[in-house]
Structures are given as C-alpha cells and as structure tokens.
Design a protein around this motif. Sequence first.
Motif, PDB file in Angstrom:
ATOM      1  N   UNK A   3       0.843  -1.201   0.000  1.00 50.81           N
ATOM      2  CA  UNK A   3       0.000   0.000   0.000  1.00 50.81           C
ATOM      3  C   UNK A   3       0.882   1.257   0.000  1.00 50.81           C
ATOM      4  N   UNK A  63      -4.908 -10.280   1.018  1.00 52.27           N
ATOM      5  CA  UNK A  63      -5.288 -10.513  -0.386  1.00 52.27           C
ATOM      6  C   UNK A  63      -6.193  -9.382  -0.871  1.00 52.27           C
ATOM      7  N   UNK A  64      -7.348  -9.146  -0.224  1.00 51.95           N
ATOM      8  CA  UNK A  64      -8.143  -7.985  -0.669  1.00 51.95           C
ATOM      9  C   UNK A  64      -7.436  -6.646  -0.448  1.00 51.95           C
ATOM     10  N   UNK A  65      -6.695  -6.507   0.645  1.00 50.09           N
ATOM     11  CA  UNK A  65      -6.049  -5.213   0.911  1.00 50.09           C
ATOM     12  C   UNK A  65      -5.092  -4.826  -0.215  1.00 50.09           C
ATOM     13  N   UNK A  74      -5.120  -5.920  -3.172  1.00 47.57           N
ATOM     14  CA  UNK A  74      -5.884  -5.751  -4.405  1.00 47.57           C
ATOM     15  C   UNK A  74      -6.476  -4.335  -4.494  1.00 47.57           C
ATOM     16  N   UNK A  75      -6.913  -3.809  -3.361  1.00 46.19           N
ATOM     17  CA  UNK A  75      -7.422  -2.431  -3.349  1.00 46.19           C
ATOM     18  C   UNK A  75      -6.316  -1.476  -3.812  1.00 46.19           C
ATOM     19  N   UNK A  76      -5.109  -1.693  -3.303  1.00 50.70           N
ATOM     20  CA  UNK A  76      -3.992  -0.821  -3.676  1.00 50.70           C
ATOM     21  C   UNK A  76      -3.742  -0.881  -5.182  1.00 50.70           C
ATOM     22  N   UNK A 118      -5.821  -1.553  -7.476  1.00 50.18           N
ATOM     23  CA  UNK A 118      -6.888  -0.829  -8.181  1.00 50.18           C
ATOM     24  C   UNK A 118      -6.627   0.676  -8.178  1.00 50.18           C
ATOM     25  N   UNK A 119      -6.051   1.172  -7.082  1.00 47.99           N
ATOM     26  CA  UNK A 119      -5.738   2.611  -7.045  1.00 47.99           C
ATOM     27  C   UNK A 119      -4.687   2.955  -8.103  1.00 47.99           C
ATOM     28  N   UNK A 169      -3.303 -13.421  -5.262  1.00 45.51           N
ATOM     29  CA  UNK A 169      -3.733 -12.023  -5.166  1.00 45.51           C
ATOM     30  C   UNK A 169      -2.790 -11.134  -5.971  1.00 45.51           C
ATOM     31  N   UNK A 206      -1.889 -10.179 -10.601  1.00 36.59           N
ATOM     32  CA  UNK A 206      -2.736  -9.109 -11.128  1.00 36.59           C
ATOM     33  C   UNK A 206      -1.953  -8.072 -11.938  1.00 36.59           C
TER      34      UNK A 206
END
Lengths: 322, 320
Positions: free
Chosen positions: A145, A179-181, A183-185, A187-188, A211, A215
């Motif tokens: 992040x 994994x989701x955390x 992924x959010x980064x 996406x940013x 994850x 990606x």
Amino acid sequence: MNWITNYVRPRINSIFSRREIPENLWSKCDSCGTMLFHREISDNLNVCTNCGHHMNITPRDRFHALFDGGVFSEISVPEPVNDPLHFRDQKRYPERMRAAQKATGEKEAMLVARGEIGRTPIVAAAQDFTFMAGSMGMYVGNAIIAGIEEAVRLGRPFVLFSAAGGARMQEGILSLMQMPRSTVAIQMLREAGLPYIVVLTHPTTGGVTASYAMLGDVQIAEPGSLICFAGPRVIEQTIREKLPEGFQRAEYLLEHGMLDRVTDRRELREELIVILRMLMQLPPATWGDLPPPGPEELPEDGAADQVQAAPNPALEDAPRKE
Amino acid sequence: MTHYLDFEKPLAEIEGKAEELRAMARGNEDMDVETEASALDKKASDMLRELYSKLTPWRKCQVARHPERPHCKDYIDALFDEWTPLAGDRGFSDDHAVMGGLARFNDRPVMVIGHEKGHDTQSRLTHNFGMARPEGYRKAIRLMEMADRFGLPVISLVDTPGAYPGKGAEERGQSEAIARSTEKCLQIKVPLLSIIIGEGGSGGAVAFATANRVAMLEHSVYSVISPEGCASILWKDSNKMREAAEALRLTAQDLLRLGVADRVIPEPRGGAHRAPTEAISAVGNTISSMLAELDEVPRDQIVATRRSKFLRMGAHGLDG
C-alpha cells in the motif's frame, strides 16, 4: 528421526563444512553443485555461472543491481500491530520474528524503494524469501500500500518482485485479509493509469499468487521459478499420482498462458526498462554507462526522511546493455 | 439417524438410551417408560446446551464441517424464490462446486453465489466437496459482472474447505482466477454481502467474501489455512490440529473482535444441523437487515466504503 540425526549429525556437519569453506567464500550451486566463488556469484546476480540456475537474491542486493548506479531511497512502511493474535506454535511469533530479523538483518519480508532504472523513475517492492519464507502478513500489505501510494503520488509505475511461501499463518485471518487489501492498492494504481509489473521469482505460492502476484499488467517470471496456488506435494497427496516434470515451473506456466514472459535475471533490468518506457510513453532509453543519477526531484511533500543508499561497489560492473 | 461428532459420544449414549426405551415401550403397552425417557431427554438437552455453549475452536471446525449442516442449496431453496441457476465460465466448463444464479429475496431480484458441498456420496462427488476450480471463480466473476450491470445486489454463501488443489486447476490458473474474483468483489458498484455458513477456507473463501458486510454463523469458521494444514507445517504433526485451531483464531467470535466479521448469527442449540429451519431463517433475517443497511449507503459510495473497510482491516489486533 532421532537425537543422532536431528542433533549430532548437523553439529558434526557444521563443524566440518566450516573448515572446508573458510568464511563462506565459496558456495555451492543448489542445482548443479558447482563450487562458486562469492564474488563470481554476486557479480552474476546469484545466477550460477555454470548452469544458469537462479539462486535466491535478497531485495537489497536486487535493488543495488536494478537501480541506476545502485542508488535508491527506501520508502518507509507503517508499522502494523505486533503479534495481533498472540500466536504461539512451538515458538512464540515474536521469537520467530526476532530470529528472522537477526538472520536477515532486515525488519520484515518486503523492501520498498523508489529510484530510477535506465533513467526511468519507478517505485519497486521486493519480497524477501529468507525472511520467514517471504510470508505475507500485515507488514507486507502495508508495504504494498505504501509503495503504491508513493507511485500514485509521483505518477510512477510500480514493479513488484514476488517470493513467498504464502500467507503468514502466525497472523491468521489478518494475513488472509492482505489478499483484498493489496488488491485495493492495485486498483488505485490502475485508476491512476500507471503500469503494474510483477516479476515472479522462486518460489511464489499460495495466497500471494492468488492475489497481487497474479494481477500485473505484465507478468514476468524468472526461469525455473515454482509458481503455484497449491504446492506440488499437496497436489500429489490429493490426486495420488506423480506430477509431470517441470509442473508449476515458470516455463510450464508460460506454456499454459499464465505469464507473458520468462526472463533471465541478468536481462531483467533492461527488459523492465524497455517495457516500462513504452507503457509510460517515454522515448527509448539511452543505453550505456550513465553517470549515477543526481539528487531526486520530488514534489514538495517529498519525504526528506529517506536514506540514500550508497552504491554497492560489488555491483558496479553488473551487466548492462552497451 | 443423527451423525454424532466425537465429542458428542456421551450425548449419543443418552439419546440412544431414551430412543431404546421408547422402542421397547412400543412393543409392550403395559410398560410406562415416558417418565424415565423424558428424564433422559432433559439430561441430553442440558448436556447439549453445555457442550455447545463452550465449543473449543477445533470442535467448532468439526461442527462447521458437520455432514448434516445445512448447505448452500438448502439456504437457496428456503430463502429465495424463482431460483434460476446460471452455469458456466464461457471458457472451459461449469464448476458444480459453485452455485450461482438469479433469484428473488423478498421479491427483490438478487444474484446468489455460493459453494455447495453436497449431502451424500454422490452429490459430494458432483460438487467436489465444495472445492472450486478456476471455472467456478470465473463463473462467479461473470455473474458478479452481470449483477453489476443490472443493479442487482450480490449475496454470497461461503462454505468451502478451500480451492481445489488439483493438476488441472493449477494448469488453468487457480491463483489467477481467485485473484480476479477477489478483484471483482472489490469493483462491483452494487452491494455485496456475504454469509459464512460453514467453512471459510482460505483464498477459496476470500474470492467470494470480500464483501461490504460479512456475517458468520455462530459455529462457522474462517481461516487462512485448515488447522490440520497449519499443524503439519508449524508443529510438523497434523495431529496437533487442536492447538493450531486455537492459535489461528478462526472462530466467528474471534473474527468479530478482529473486525473481519461484521456480525455473528446465533445458531439453534446443538448447532445448525439440529434445527436447520431455524438456522436458515436466522440467516434470512440477517440478509434482510444487511441489505437494508446497504440500501442506506449511496450507490456511488458502495465501492469506496468496501475498499476502505478492507484497507483499515487489521489496524488493531485482539487487544482492540
């Protein structure tokens, strides 16, 4: 397995091996067994000069070789809660952490830095397999992040070198939530229109592969790397049959459409430069011996607390395209 | 025939005795066993309450995996109307470990996605014990996209030991499929809510449970690795699963404290499998109240709130 095999034999071996290899000047290739002089290996980015086998390289050594003149600034990572679950297996988690910190000299399993490669400004993160198998916990999530936030702030691409046994079990569900955390980064980063390049190194498995390591806009792997979700042993136990030669290795994944490229570590730097400069709409790189980059030009709030790493003399003559 | 778990053996004995007495009395009208049998019933019921009021984490895992526990299909049949399953990933095949389709919840059209484990040998094989392959995640991605396009909330029912560790699954990109499914969960602009009804097995669960709201049934579990797997790696002994289950903090109660679960749905005494109808209706109530909560969130904030929820996650440990 008994006292003799577990305790006596390793002790004896360690005494003898110490005599054979004074001060660890020599080491053995994990694959072909050739004895290699330490300078020879580090000059070759820990790739065996005999068989081309890619051995582990620490994030710090990798960055020294990757960034122009070996110069990079570490990006500081917010400290997560220490031992959030009070986890204890045969040892307490904080003890395992201290042991890993002592063995590696690093704080955690990921290093994030900004710098230039072929005069292309980037932010890079590298996972350290020698630190608790590179496992992904809160710190690794925070590192990704922090790295991506910096990349977005500076408008730079983000390059991630993955290496991990998977999620850090000692952080239980909170490691899974990386994994989701992460992924959010990512996406940013996408929304900012910046490239995300993943270099998968040996080994990248489990929740990490499932994850952020899968990606990337461009997926590159180092030759021979094991890349999988479930490891070969687990699969053999489940399906009770032998797996084919090379199963889950980088070349196998390339063949099955899961990767864009498999690239030798010694050619990775220039490949990254070429790809990134195209994706960033920059003119072709100037190849050759460039002087080390000048002081960084950063936006106003550019963190002044960063440490400038000194060039690593051992890597000054690292291979470069002429 | 009730299936008893190992720690329920004493209970099985008492319930068996009561059953036996009544069976005897049926053959002989003169016998009055009811007093004795009711006393046994009472004892059994007390024991059941006692056992289930303080289940250890490992016992919770056992209950979460109970073969008679209501599964995805039971919830769909009871809670939704006009259930219309939709199949296939459009690339390779249809994965029966994942059920997905359109349905109405209280007349409102929604998209339902869930893992189905099956209830007997035949159906367990069909559904691959709830272990999805890449096609299952890709089907889910496709359905989430469709829901997003047509403004339908997505409800996911999670019950999986984990993603399938098989040769073909790896070749077809198990990790990529899970990563994309998690990514899709984070992208859709419609409310996504998730109920862990049994086992939340690692990445296989995250792929559906990266939701605006996550509820867990009282005796469900959600973990980064199975206790057996963790024990064999960290204790080098897969029989240490009790210790591993303890250390992993995988119970609904711990996950609520850690902020991973938003609420815990109480189960009937003795677990959901003892009174499935009751358990299913409790889940139904939770779905309606979570949907109502998410209707309060402006649609253009759904993605942002979901993201910030996951970014904040883990900011505190068990100590709060």
